[in-house]
Design a protein around this motif. Structure first.
Motif, PDB file in Angstrom:
ATOM      1  N   PHE A  42      38.747  38.344  37.104  1.00  0.00           N
ATOM      2  CA  PHE A  42      38.725  39.202  35.923  1.00  0.00           C
ATOM      3  C   PHE A  42      38.635  40.693  36.276  1.00  0.00           C
ATOM      4  CE2 PHE A  42      36.854  36.051  32.578  1.00  0.00           C
ATOM      5  CZ  PHE A  42      38.072  35.377  32.553  1.00  0.00           C
ATOM      6  N   ALA A  43      38.271  41.011  37.527  1.00  0.00           N
ATOM      7  CA  ALA A  43      37.913  42.385  37.905  1.00  0.00           C
ATOM      8  C   ALA A  43      39.022  43.400  37.619  1.00  0.00           C
ATOM      9  CB  ALA A  43      37.528  42.439  39.379  1.00  0.00           C
ATOM     10  N   ASP A  44      40.295  43.005  37.770  1.00  0.00           N
ATOM     11  CA  ASP A  44      41.389  43.946  37.514  1.00  0.00           C
ATOM     12  C   ASP A  44      41.879  43.869  36.073  1.00  0.00           C
ATOM     13  OD1 ASP A  44      42.582  41.489  37.567  1.00  0.00           O
ATOM     14  OD2 ASP A  44      44.156  42.015  39.005  1.00  0.00           O
ATOM     15  N   LEU A  45      41.107  43.161  35.218  1.00  0.00           N
ATOM     16  CA  LEU A  45      41.385  43.037  33.778  1.00  0.00           C
ATOM     17  C   LEU A  45      42.704  42.317  33.492  1.00  0.00           C
ATOM     18  CD1 LEU A  45      40.169  46.511  32.464  1.00  0.00           C
ATOM     19  CD2 LEU A  45      38.879  44.399  32.797  1.00  0.00           C
ATOM     20  N   THR A  46      43.129  41.497  34.437  1.00  0.00           N
ATOM     21  CA  THR A  46      44.337  40.677  34.261  1.00  0.00           C
ATOM     22  C   THR A  46      44.155  39.360  35.016  1.00  0.00           C
ATOM     23  OG1 THR A  46      45.753  42.644  34.145  1.00  0.00           O
ATOM     24  CG2 THR A  46      46.843  40.546  34.562  1.00  0.00           C
ATOM     25  N   VAL A  47      44.559  38.277  34.374  1.00  0.00           N
ATOM     26  CA  VAL A  47      44.616  36.990  35.069  1.00  0.00           C
ATOM     27  C   VAL A  47      46.094  36.732  35.335  1.00  0.00           C
ATOM     28  CG1 VAL A  47      43.971  34.554  35.057  1.00  0.00           C
ATOM     29  CG2 VAL A  47      42.599  36.202  33.769  1.00  0.00           C
ATOM     30  N   SER A  48      46.519  36.984  36.565  1.00  0.00           N
ATOM     31  CA  SER A  48      47.936  36.902  36.915  1.00  0.00           C
ATOM     32  C   SER A  48      48.354  35.458  37.173  1.00  0.00           C
ATOM     33  CB  SER A  48      48.208  37.738  38.168  1.00  0.00           C
ATOM     34  OG  SER A  48      47.530  37.162  39.286  1.00  0.00           O
ATOM     35  N   ARG A  49      49.637  35.278  37.383  1.00  0.00           N
ATOM     36  CA  ARG A  49      50.138  33.945  37.721  1.00  0.00           C
ATOM     37  C   ARG A  49      49.566  33.487  39.065  1.00  0.00           C
ATOM     38  NH1 ARG A  49      54.960  35.724  34.865  1.00  0.00           N
ATOM     39  NH2 ARG A  49      55.375  34.243  33.162  1.00  0.00           N
ATOM     40  N   GLY A  50      49.406  34.433  40.005  1.00  0.00           N
ATOM     41  CA  GLY A  50      48.795  34.084  41.286  1.00  0.00           C
ATOM     42  C   GLY A  50      47.358  33.618  41.110  1.00  0.00           C
ATOM     43  N   ASP A  51      46.607  34.316  40.231  1.00  0.00           N
ATOM     44  CA  ASP A  51      45.234  33.900  39.929  1.00  0.00           C
ATOM     45  C   ASP A  51      45.225  32.497  39.333  1.00  0.00           C
ATOM     46  OD1 ASP A  51      44.226  36.368  40.742  1.00  0.00           O
ATOM     47  OD2 ASP A  51      44.424  37.227  38.729  1.00  0.00           O
ATOM     48  N   GLY A  52      46.183  32.252  38.444  1.00  0.00           N
ATOM     49  CA  GLY A  52      46.268  30.937  37.821  1.00  0.00           C
ATOM     50  C   GLY A  52      46.542  29.849  38.842  1.00  0.00           C
TER      51      GLY A  52
END
Length: 319
Positions: free
Chosen positions: A119-129
């Motif tokens: 969450f730290a960069d205020l985005t949940v990217s596809r890589g995070d997923g």
């Protein structure tokens, strides 16, 4: 306003029955092919009761409503521990004896901690997923192996809860349960769409943010299957299942649901999530650990404490 409320209530109703049918059909099909009862309890039941959150989160991500998806996941985890376990313990104190359940709590906390850097960069990217889904796969492999080592008493408890009307299943029974799964999936889809539409209308009418609506109204609505499962299990004195269902659902929410929704479409995260909602979720998860380990029982006063903490969080959200 009235139409939005009716749409929300209708969506919750359809969602509840959809989840009920999906869980019932899936459990019977899984048990009919010889899956371990404790594995079914921690996976099929937990995932089935988390299906409403999955549908709502994916639909919200497809519509670019990332705040609603994130709010629903965090709000559902808060509701599972504070509202559901709190209410269940108030109705009937729950003894927690299964080692598998006690192992799951630290795993749930560890995954909750993992969410912070995501969450730290205020985005949940596809890589995070993708990372979250990989964690889910590792978790499933772990519990599949752990399930084989559980003592007979625990196995029997899960057996009684999950092995209903499985023996002697013929072609008619198989077709019925496949039909239940399909009807459940359809109900979840239509109910989830109705809830997302209603939530967006209510947030506009009431002046609340999508995050606030997701954390509260939507989260409670999508947590109804967990509430029903835990209450039934506690009344039957099968408290390992009541607690295990909540822990398993929380793990699925953070990995399967947040992971799937962000792979479908990257999710935006409000800055307030890192300052308020995420710390509240972590705090309640950490509070759950000593309460569960204290005499291996969740007493009524502990249930009252969890429920009070949940209500306090609601008040803080709308301060």
């Amino acid at each position: 306003m009235t139409s939005a409320v009716l749409l929300l209530l209708g969506g919750v109703g359809i969602l509840y029955f959809g989840a009920e049918w999906l869980v019932r059909g899936s459990v019977r099909l899984a048990r009919s092919v010889g899956m371990s009862p404790i594995f079914v309890g921690l996976t099929v039941v937990s995932f089935g009761t988390s299906a409403p959150e999955l549908v709502v989160a994916v639909l919200a991500s497809l519509r670019g409503e990332g705040d609603l998806a994130v709010g629903n996941v965090l709000g559902s985890n808060l509701a599972n521990i504070g509202l559901i376990l709190g209410l269940t313990a108030l109705i009937r104190p729950m003894r927690v004896e299964a080692k598998v359940v006690m192992r799951e709590i630290p795993i749930m906390i560890a995954i909750t901690l993992l969410i912070y850097p995501i969450f730290a960069d205020l985005t949940v990217s596809r890589g995070d997923g993708a990372i979250l889904l990989a964690v889910l796969v590792a978790y499933l492999i772990y519990i599949a192996r752990a399930a084989q080592q559980e003592k007979a008493a625990v196995m029997g408890e899960y057996e009684r809860f999950t092995d209903q009307e499985v023996s002697g299943m013929g072609a008619a029974g198989l077709a019925k349960n496949v039909g239940l799964v399909m009807a459940g999936a359809a109900g979840l889809t239509f109910g989830g769409k109705a809830i997302v539409d209603a939530a967006l209308r209510l947030s506009a009418l009431l002046g609340f943010s999508e995050l606030e609506i997701g954390l509260t109204v939507v989260a409670v609505g999508t947590s109804l299957p967990e509430l029903a499962t835990s209450l039934v299990a506690a009344i039957r004195k099968e408290s390992d299942i009541a607690v295990g269902n909540v822990i398993g659902s929380n793990i699925f929410n953070l990995t399967a649901i947040l992971g799937t929704a962000s792979v479908v479409a990257p999710l935006s995260v409000e800055g307030t999530v890192l300052r308020e909602e995420y710390p509240a979720t972590l705090m309640l998860s950490l509070l759950f650990l000593p309460l569960a380990r204290l005499d291996y029982q969740i007493k009524r006063w502990e249930g009252a404490l969890l429920l009070s903490a949940y209500i306090s969080i609601w008040i803080l959200v709308f301060h």
